[in-house]
Design an enzyme around this catalytic site. Structure first.
Site, mmCIF file in Angstrom:
data_model
loop_
_atom_site.group_PDB
_atom_site.id
_atom_site.type_symbol
_atom_site.label_atom_id
_atom_site.label_comp_id
_atom_site.label_asym_id
_atom_site.label_seq_id
_atom_site.Cartn_x
_atom_site.Cartn_y
_atom_site.Cartn_z
ATOM 1 N N ASP A 21 70.357 87.724 9.151
ATOM 2 C CA ASP A 21 70.525 88.628 8.014
ATOM 3 C C ASP A 21 69.526 89.785 8.016
ATOM 4 O OD1 ASP A 21 71.724 88.845 5.167
ATOM 5 O OD2 ASP A 21 69.575 88.871 4.752
ATOM 6 N N GLU B 221 65.311 78.156 24.689
ATOM 7 C CA GLU B 221 64.908 76.742 24.749
ATOM 8 C C GLU B 221 66.128 75.829 24.822
ATOM 9 O OE1 GLU B 221 62.413 76.205 21.240
ATOM 10 O OE2 GLU B 221 61.391 78.091 21.686
HETATM 11 C C1 NOJ Z 1 72.990 90.954 3.779
HETATM 12 C C2 NOJ Z 1 73.903 89.900 3.220
HETATM 13 O O1 NOJ Z 1 75.107 89.922 3.921
HETATM 14 C C3 NOJ Z 1 74.030 90.203 1.754
HETATM 15 O O2 NOJ Z 1 75.067 89.460 1.153
HETATM 16 C C4 NOJ Z 1 72.696 89.965 1.114
HETATM 17 O O3 NOJ Z 1 72.765 90.305 -0.249
HETATM 18 C C5 NOJ Z 1 71.605 90.807 1.786
HETATM 19 N N1 NOJ Z 1 71.682 90.796 3.217
HETATM 20 C C6 NOJ Z 1 70.236 90.312 1.401
HETATM 21 O O4 NOJ Z 1 69.963 89.087 2.028
#
Ligand code: NOJ
Length: 527
Positions: free
Chosen positions: A202, A256
């Site tokens: 993310d 790994e």
């Molecule tokens: C991207 C994620 O897809 C989204 O849903 C989220 O709110 C933000 N990153 C923050 O983690």
């Protein structure tokens, strides 16, 4: 692009599952892990060979799971760790790989690391997050959050501000601290050891920031609220000097193991230079990591632009794996953006691209965004119902019943009123449905290695409305044509061939003449 795609991907296609909305089995109106397990045969019949489940970890849910309070546990709303193990077993029994979401750059403010960190300036975890003194009674700098408002929140008890690139309940981890890097890599190992096959990572752009935390440059082209994200050029709050180094370190955990994959969530920023160079730099941090192709999200419905975006991305991925997708849980749904006929054409193309084709749950049946009211659950990021991301996160439409077969009780978000026409049960019986088409294309991805590994070259079709590609592998050649116009178009083929599959049943080739209906697409086997 004329060279082959030499990579061996772990899978060819991926369904992104938003777990709150796939299937509720425990009767609370919110989807759960056992609900996903129950639907494993659907996924297998659909023909995807991998799923990505967005966060299901312990969380206060201020950002519906992207605010993690325990990286190594399941939130009770979704089930428990044993439920996840069962899901993994059931997926693997059907040769379906499982990717999960890793949120490495911020935690929840309820995470024990942050609770400790905020407990005092001398706490050993203080430096795990980004704390700074104010600047003359103001925030330490002008950075603004993607979730709206300033990126800094004042903590009266310790007299300092902490940084959050998203909501105030999502404090940023300090990746410059080696202990943080070790802790997050251990999270990855925990899930990989359990048998998870890959991670979607993310919001990586903020993993490294300007060490001096200098102000972002003001964007004088922007005339709205000065606290909006668009009011600045984000030249200091992200893509810092250790950006590639930290991503490499994170992805190196894959070394790994024999067969693990990472895919970064990355949106290049056109104000920070050439976007293809940015894609390239992120994708090449490690051979087992890559980044999604995000350009369809702002599709301007232009064949040439679409074609060049695809070619540029393939150039940027090089020998790493392309991951083609049309949207995700943060974007309006593709069918709402484009309407069904265009969405069908683009999904057709997406499933014929090299590497991995990604589908957002429900897109395969043509689900659309829902109009929310003030009474519905709202996403904390946007203050207008129109922009609310939850519009694209509504319950999966399994059948035409009141709650669409998603739950037996009122679901957490409203079911789309079109559930009677748009649902899995109905489309499974209709050879003309989008679901039917997606299943056929996914079957072809299994059968024809050329679709995954073959070269992809853009063709000059001689018709500005029709986008064409040539795919080649070991002497075999396929051609793809997509009509971007709403009216019928003719193309003279460079070689004659036979239609393998089309968006519509009646598309055929007559000698070297191809007639495509409006928004029609076709895959041709060249003899
Ligand atoms: C991207 C994620 O897809 C989204 O849903 C989220 O709110 C933000 N990153 C923050 O983690």
């Amino acid at each position: 692009r004329s060279t082959l795609f030499p990579y061996t991907t772990l899978f060819r296609s991926l369904e992104l599952i938003y777990p709150r909305s796939f299937r509720d089995l425990n009767g609370d109106g919110v989807g759960d892990l056992n609900g996903i397990t129950l639907k494993m045969d659907y996924l297998s019949d659909l023909g995807v060979d991998a799923i990505w489940i967005s966060p299901f970890f312990t969380s206060p849910m201020t950002d519906l799971g992207y605010d993690v309070a325990d990286y190594q546990n399941v939130d009770p709303v979704f089930g428990g760790l044993d439920d996840f193990r069962m899901l993994l077993d059931e997926a693997h029994a059907r040769d379906i790989k499982v990717m999960i979401d890793l949120v490495p750059c911020h935690t929840s403010d309820q995470h024990p690391w942050f609770v400790e960190s905020r407990s005092g300036r001398d706490n050993p975890k203080r430096d795990w997050y980004v704390w700074r003194d104010g600047n003359d009674g103001h925030e330490p700098n002008n950075w603004v959050s993607l979730a709206g408002g300033k990126s800094w929140t004042f903590d009266a008890d310790s007299g300092q501000y902490y940084l959050h690139s998203f909501l105030p309940t999502q404090p940023d981890l300090n990746w410059d601290n080696p202990e943080v890097r070790l802790a997050i890599k251990d999270v990855v190992r925990f899930w990989f050891d359990m048998g998870v096959d890959g991670m979607r990572v993310d919001a990586i752009w903020g993993i490294s920031k300007d060490p001096e935390l200098r102000d972002d440059t003001v964007n004088y082209d922007f005339h709205g609220d000065s606290n909006s994200y668009g009011a600045y050029i984000h030249d200091h709050c992200k893509h810092g000097p250790h950006f590639q180094e930290y991503l490499h370190e994170l992805a190196s955990v894959c070394d790994e193991y024999d067969d693990k994959q990472m895919v970064f969530e990355f949106y290049p920023d056109e104000r920070l230079g050439d976007i293809w160079r940015q894609y390239h730099d992120v994708i090449h941090v490690h051979p087992k990591a890559t980044a999604f192709f995000m350009e369809h999200r702002q599709n301007d419905w232009h064949g040439e632009h679409t074609g060049w975006n695809i070619m540029n991305y393939l150039e940027a991925t090089g020998e790493n794996t392309p991951f083609f997708c049309l949207g995700n849980h943060d974007q309006p749904r593709v069918t709402s953006r484009l309407g069904l006929p265009r969405s069908r054409a683009l999904q057709f193309l997406n499933l014929l691209c090299p590497g991995v084709s990604v589908m957002y749950y429900g897109d395969e049946i043509g689900m659309e965004d829902v109009d929310l009211t003030q009474h519905d659950a709202q996403d904390g990021f946007h203050h207008s119902l129109q922009d609310d991301r939850n519009r694209a996160r509504t319950p999966m439409q399994w059948n035409s019943s009141r709650y669409a077969g998603f739950a037996n009780v009122l679901p957490w978000l409203p079911v789309h009123p079109n559930r009677k026409q748009v649902n899995v049960a109905k489309e499974t019986k209709d050879p003309g449905s989008l679901l039917w088409l997606c299943r056929k294309l996914l079957e072809l991805r299994h059968e024809l290695p050329i679709l995954r590994h073959g070269t992809m070259e853009k063709l000059d079709t001689g018709n500005g409305f029709v986008l064409g590609f040539r795919r080649q592998l070991d002497g075999q050649q396929l051609q793809i044509y997509i009509n971007f116009a709403d009216s019928a178009q003719t193309v003279w083929l460079p070689e004659t061939g036979r239609v393998i599959i089309g968006t519509n049943p009646d598309i055929h080739v007559d000698g070297d003449v191809l007639q495509l209906p409006g928004y029609g697409g076709v895959l041709i086997d060249i003899k």
